[in-house]
Design a protein around this motif. Structure first.
Motif, PDB file in Angstrom:
ATOM      1  N   VAL A 119       0.837  -1.196   0.000  1.00  0.00           N
ATOM      2  CA  VAL A 119       0.000   0.000   0.000  1.00  0.00           C
ATOM      3  C   VAL A 119       0.877   1.253   0.000  1.00  0.00           C
ATOM      4  CG1 VAL A 119      -1.657   1.352   1.363  1.00  0.00           C
ATOM      5  CG2 VAL A 119      -1.982  -1.111   1.104  1.00  0.00           C
ATOM      6  N   GLU A 120       1.946   1.225   0.799  1.00  0.00           N
ATOM      7  CA  GLU A 120       2.893   2.351   0.835  1.00  0.00           C
ATOM      8  C   GLU A 120       3.517   2.592  -0.524  1.00  0.00           C
ATOM      9  OE1 GLU A 120       5.363   3.740   4.648  1.00  0.00           O
ATOM     10  OE2 GLU A 120       5.789   1.710   3.966  1.00  0.00           O
ATOM     11  N   GLU A 121       3.918   1.496  -1.168  1.00  0.00           N
ATOM     12  CA  GLU A 121       4.549   1.604  -2.489  1.00  0.00           C
ATOM     13  C   GLU A 121       3.586   2.201  -3.509  1.00  0.00           C
ATOM     14  OE1 GLU A 121       6.600  -1.371  -5.785  1.00  0.00           O
ATOM     15  OE2 GLU A 121       6.488  -1.992  -3.688  1.00  0.00           O
ATOM     16  N   LEU A 122       2.337   1.727  -3.487  1.00  0.00           N
ATOM     17  CA  LEU A 122       1.340   2.253  -4.419  1.00  0.00           C
ATOM     18  C   LEU A 122       0.992   3.711  -4.112  1.00  0.00           C
ATOM     19  CD1 LEU A 122      -1.484  -0.332  -5.217  1.00  0.00           C
ATOM     20  CD2 LEU A 122       0.264   0.589  -6.729  1.00  0.00           C
ATOM     21  N   SER A 123       0.983   4.068  -2.822  1.00  0.00           N
ATOM     22  CA  SER A 123       0.602   5.434  -2.453  1.00  0.00           C
ATOM     23  C   SER A 123       1.637   6.438  -2.937  1.00  0.00           C
ATOM     24  CB  SER A 123       0.402   5.552  -0.944  1.00  0.00           C
ATOM     25  OG  SER A 123       1.619   5.436  -0.258  1.00  0.00           O
ATOM     26  N   ARG A 124       2.881   5.991  -3.088  1.00  0.00           N
ATOM     27  CA  ARG A 124       3.900   6.878  -3.661  1.00  0.00           C
ATOM     28  C   ARG A 124       3.677   7.072  -5.151  1.00  0.00           C
ATOM     29  NH1 ARG A 124       7.290   4.309   0.331  1.00  0.00           N
ATOM     30  NH2 ARG A 124       7.798   2.594  -1.087  1.00  0.00           N
ATOM     31  N   GLU A 125       3.037   6.073  -5.757  1.00  0.00           N
ATOM     32  CA  GLU A 125       2.764   6.141  -7.198  1.00  0.00           C
ATOM     33  C   GLU A 125       1.476   6.909  -7.491  1.00  0.00           C
ATOM     34  OE1 GLU A 125       2.020   2.981 -10.880  1.00  0.00           O
ATOM     35  OE2 GLU A 125       2.895   2.275  -8.984  1.00  0.00           O
ATOM     36  N   PHE A 126       0.457   6.706  -6.643  1.00  0.00           N
ATOM     37  CA  PHE A 126      -0.826   7.403  -6.835  1.00  0.00           C
ATOM     38  C   PHE A 126      -0.985   8.448  -5.730  1.00  0.00           C
ATOM     39  CE2 PHE A 126      -2.479   2.849  -7.852  1.00  0.00           C
ATOM     40  CZ  PHE A 126      -1.715   2.817  -9.010  1.00  0.00           C
ATOM     41  N   THR A 127      -0.934   9.704  -6.086  1.00  0.00           N
ATOM     42  CA  THR A 127      -1.090  10.755  -5.076  1.00  0.00           C
ATOM     43  C   THR A 127      -2.476  10.696  -4.430  1.00  0.00           C
ATOM     44  OG1 THR A 127      -1.765  12.311  -6.805  1.00  0.00           O
ATOM     45  CG2 THR A 127       0.571  12.302  -6.159  1.00  0.00           C
ATOM     46  N   THR A 128      -3.482  10.245  -5.182  1.00  0.00           N
ATOM     47  CA  THR A 128      -4.842  10.123  -4.625  1.00  0.00           C
ATOM     48  C   THR A 128      -4.864   9.125  -3.472  1.00  0.00           C
ATOM     49  OG1 THR A 128      -5.771  10.554  -6.809  1.00  0.00           O
ATOM     50  CG2 THR A 128      -7.256   9.644  -5.170  1.00  0.00           C
ATOM     51  N   LEU A 129      -4.174   8.003  -3.635  1.00  0.00           N
ATOM     52  CA  LEU A 129      -4.104   6.987  -2.591  1.00  0.00           C
ATOM     53  C   LEU A 129      -3.289   7.494  -1.408  1.00  0.00           C
ATOM     54  CD1 LEU A 129      -4.782   4.130  -1.648  1.00  0.00           C
ATOM     55  CD2 LEU A 129      -2.744   3.318  -2.851  1.00  0.00           C
ATOM     56  N   GLN A 130      -2.197   8.169  -1.676  1.00  0.00           N
ATOM     57  CA  GLN A 130      -1.362   8.722  -0.602  1.00  0.00           C
ATOM     58  C   GLN A 130      -2.158   9.703   0.256  1.00  0.00           C
ATOM     59  OE1 GLN A 130       1.867  11.594  -1.544  1.00  0.00           O
ATOM     60  NE2 GLN A 130       3.213  10.115  -0.533  1.00  0.00           N
ATOM     61  N   HIS A 131      -2.907  10.573  -0.418  1.00  0.00           N
ATOM     62  CA  HIS A 131      -3.732  11.544   0.303  1.00  0.00           C
ATOM     63  C   HIS A 131      -4.777  10.835   1.157  1.00  0.00           C
ATOM     64  CE1 HIS A 131      -5.783  15.271   1.198  1.00  0.00           C
ATOM     65  NE2 HIS A 131      -6.903  14.826   0.672  1.00  0.00           N
ATOM     66  N   HIS A 132      -5.342   9.738   0.633  1.00  0.00           N
ATOM     67  CA  HIS A 132      -6.365   8.991   1.362  1.00  0.00           C
ATOM     68  C   HIS A 132      -5.770   8.340   2.608  1.00  0.00           C
ATOM     69  CE1 HIS A 132     -10.227   7.024   1.796  1.00  0.00           C
ATOM     70  NE2 HIS A 132      -9.630   5.862   1.910  1.00  0.00           N
ATOM     71  N   VAL A 133      -4.568   7.775   2.492  1.00  0.00           N
ATOM     72  CA  VAL A 133      -3.904   7.165   3.648  1.00  0.00           C
ATOM     73  C   VAL A 133      -3.653   8.227   4.720  1.00  0.00           C
ATOM     74  CG1 VAL A 133      -1.778   6.061   4.461  1.00  0.00           C
ATOM     75  CG2 VAL A 133      -2.847   5.279   2.346  1.00  0.00           C
ATOM     76  N   HIS A 134      -3.236   9.415   4.291  1.00  0.00           N
ATOM     77  CA  HIS A 134      -3.016  10.502   5.249  1.00  0.00           C
ATOM     78  C   HIS A 134      -4.320  10.899   5.929  1.00  0.00           C
ATOM     79  CE1 HIS A 134       0.889  11.849   3.010  1.00  0.00           C
ATOM     80  NE2 HIS A 134       1.064  10.777   3.749  1.00  0.00           N
ATOM     81  N   LYS A 135      -5.429  10.909   5.173  1.00  0.00           N
ATOM     82  CA  LYS A 135      -6.725  11.254   5.746  1.00  0.00           C
ATOM     83  C   LYS A 135      -7.144  10.238   6.810  1.00  0.00           C
ATOM     84  CE  LYS A 135     -10.302  12.600   3.440  1.00  0.00           C
ATOM     85  NZ  LYS A 135     -11.379  12.695   2.415  1.00  0.00           N
ATOM     86  N   ILE A 136      -6.897   8.963   6.533  1.00  0.00           N
ATOM     87  CA  ILE A 136      -7.248   7.911   7.493  1.00  0.00           C
ATOM     88  C   ILE A 136      -6.458   8.090   8.787  1.00  0.00           C
ATOM     89  CG2 ILE A 136      -7.095   5.438   7.968  1.00  0.00           C
ATOM     90  CD1 ILE A 136      -7.614   4.970   4.973  1.00  0.00           C
ATOM     91  N   LEU A 137      -5.152   8.368   8.656  1.00  0.00           N
ATOM     92  CA  LEU A 137      -4.316   8.575   9.835  1.00  0.00           C
ATOM     93  C   LEU A 137      -4.781   9.805  10.614  1.00  0.00           C
ATOM     94  CD1 LEU A 137      -0.821   7.826   8.256  1.00  0.00           C
ATOM     95  CD2 LEU A 137      -2.048   6.406   9.902  1.00  0.00           C
ATOM     96  N   SER A 138      -5.102  10.861   9.886  1.00  0.00           N
ATOM     97  CA  SER A 138      -5.578  12.086  10.533  1.00  0.00           C
ATOM     98  C   SER A 138      -6.890  11.842  11.265  1.00  0.00           C
ATOM     99  CB  SER A 138      -5.756  13.193   9.489  1.00  0.00           C
ATOM    100  OG  SER A 138      -6.283  14.357  10.068  1.00  0.00           O
ATOM    101  N   ARG A 139      -7.782  11.066  10.650  1.00  0.00           N
ATOM    102  CA  ARG A 139      -9.071  10.771  11.274  1.00  0.00           C
ATOM    103  C   ARG A 139      -8.891  10.037  12.596  1.00  0.00           C
ATOM    104  NH1 ARG A 139     -12.445   7.855   7.141  1.00  0.00           N
ATOM    105  NH2 ARG A 139     -11.296   6.021   7.825  1.00  0.00           N
ATOM    106  N   GLU A 140      -7.895   9.137  12.653  1.00  0.00           N
ATOM    107  CA  GLU A 140      -7.630   8.420  13.890  1.00  0.00           C
ATOM    108  C   GLU A 140      -7.137   9.367  14.976  1.00  0.00           C
ATOM    109  OE1 GLU A 140      -8.162   5.068  14.734  1.00  0.00           O
ATOM    110  OE2 GLU A 140      -9.387   5.385  12.961  1.00  0.00           O
TER     111      GLU A 140
END
Length: 239
Positions: A119-140
């Motif tokens: 997931v980390e590797e893909l998030s570096r490739e897709f900025t949309t996915l990276q932003h979503h992972v950051h949103k999930i962490l922020s929500r927590e």
């Protein structure tokens, strides 16, 4: 893959809008499908992971309810959260590469396994996915702050009212009723989460019922007056 795991595809999942970012093109979705390709079934009462387990994956809840909890120094279970369909479990393990809590199914459940390194590797490739992972962490982080506020400054009635409002809001976002739901957790688990004794939780439920705010039949809850619950939590804005 164990006997309780099955193959899946995010692209055909009707929950993808809850746990995955919007706007992925077909090629990106295909790559994500290859990464998040396995589901795991967990029986009621079983642990998805335990304290000290090596962290390898995040888990998207496809069905069912979970609680996360830690064991205190005197041997008591302290509930730290409840997770439902469309939410992500396992982020506690990112910091140390080992899980810092137990995640236990409150009913038969199913999760999608998201290997974190991929997931980390893909998030570096897709900025949309990276932003979503950051949103999930922020929500927590925001959720943790909300719990600290509950435990630090609210009376028992305010704590339970805020808990019920949050629960029904999250369930409604998943297509369930705005006013009726089944509590998947026990009153003791609610008390552990809210920093309240079991007797106080039961007494507060009874008071809400007597005041005509809710109907309670065992674990079935019907919110009859949502504005009254909001008034309990935040009387200034509801006056």
């Amino acid at each position: 893959m164990d006997a309780h795991s099955i193959k899946v595809a995010c692209s055909s999942c009707n929950l993808r809008e809850l746990c995955l970012p919007m706007g992925l093109n077909p090629e990106e979705m295909d790559k994500l499908d290859r990464v998040i390709s396995t589901r795991k079934r967990i029986k009621r009462g079983q642990a998805l992971f335990n304290v000290g387990d090596q962290f390898t994956s995040l888990y998207a809840v496809r069905s069912g309810f979970f609680k996360t909890c830690v064991t205190t120094a005197d041997g008591r279970d302290q509930v730290t959260g409840f997770q439902m369909t469309g939410e992500i479990i396992g982020m506690d393990g990112i910091v140390s590469d080992h899980h810092s809590c137990d995640a236990v199914a409150l009913e038969d459940a199913e999760v999608c396994i998201m290997p974190f390194d991929q997931v980390e590797e893909l998030s570096r490739e897709f900025t949309t996915l990276q932003h979503h992972v950051h949103k999930i962490l922020s929500r927590e982080i925001v959720r943790d702050h909300s719990v600290m506020l509950l435990l630090g400054s609210m009376r028992a009635e305010e704590r339970l009212a805020a808990f019920l409002l949050n629960l029904v809001q999250r369930l409604h976002a998943r297509g369930f009723s705005q006013s009726e739901f089944v509590l998947r957790m026990t009153r003791e688990e609610i008390g552990s989460y809210l920093g309240m004794k079991l007797e106080t939780v039961s007494r507060t439920f009874s008071k809400f019922a007597e005041d005509g705010i809710i109907d309670v039949k065992q674990r079935h809850v019907h919110i009859k007056n949502v504005d009254a619950l909001r008034q309990i939590v935040n009387p200034q804005t509801c006056a």
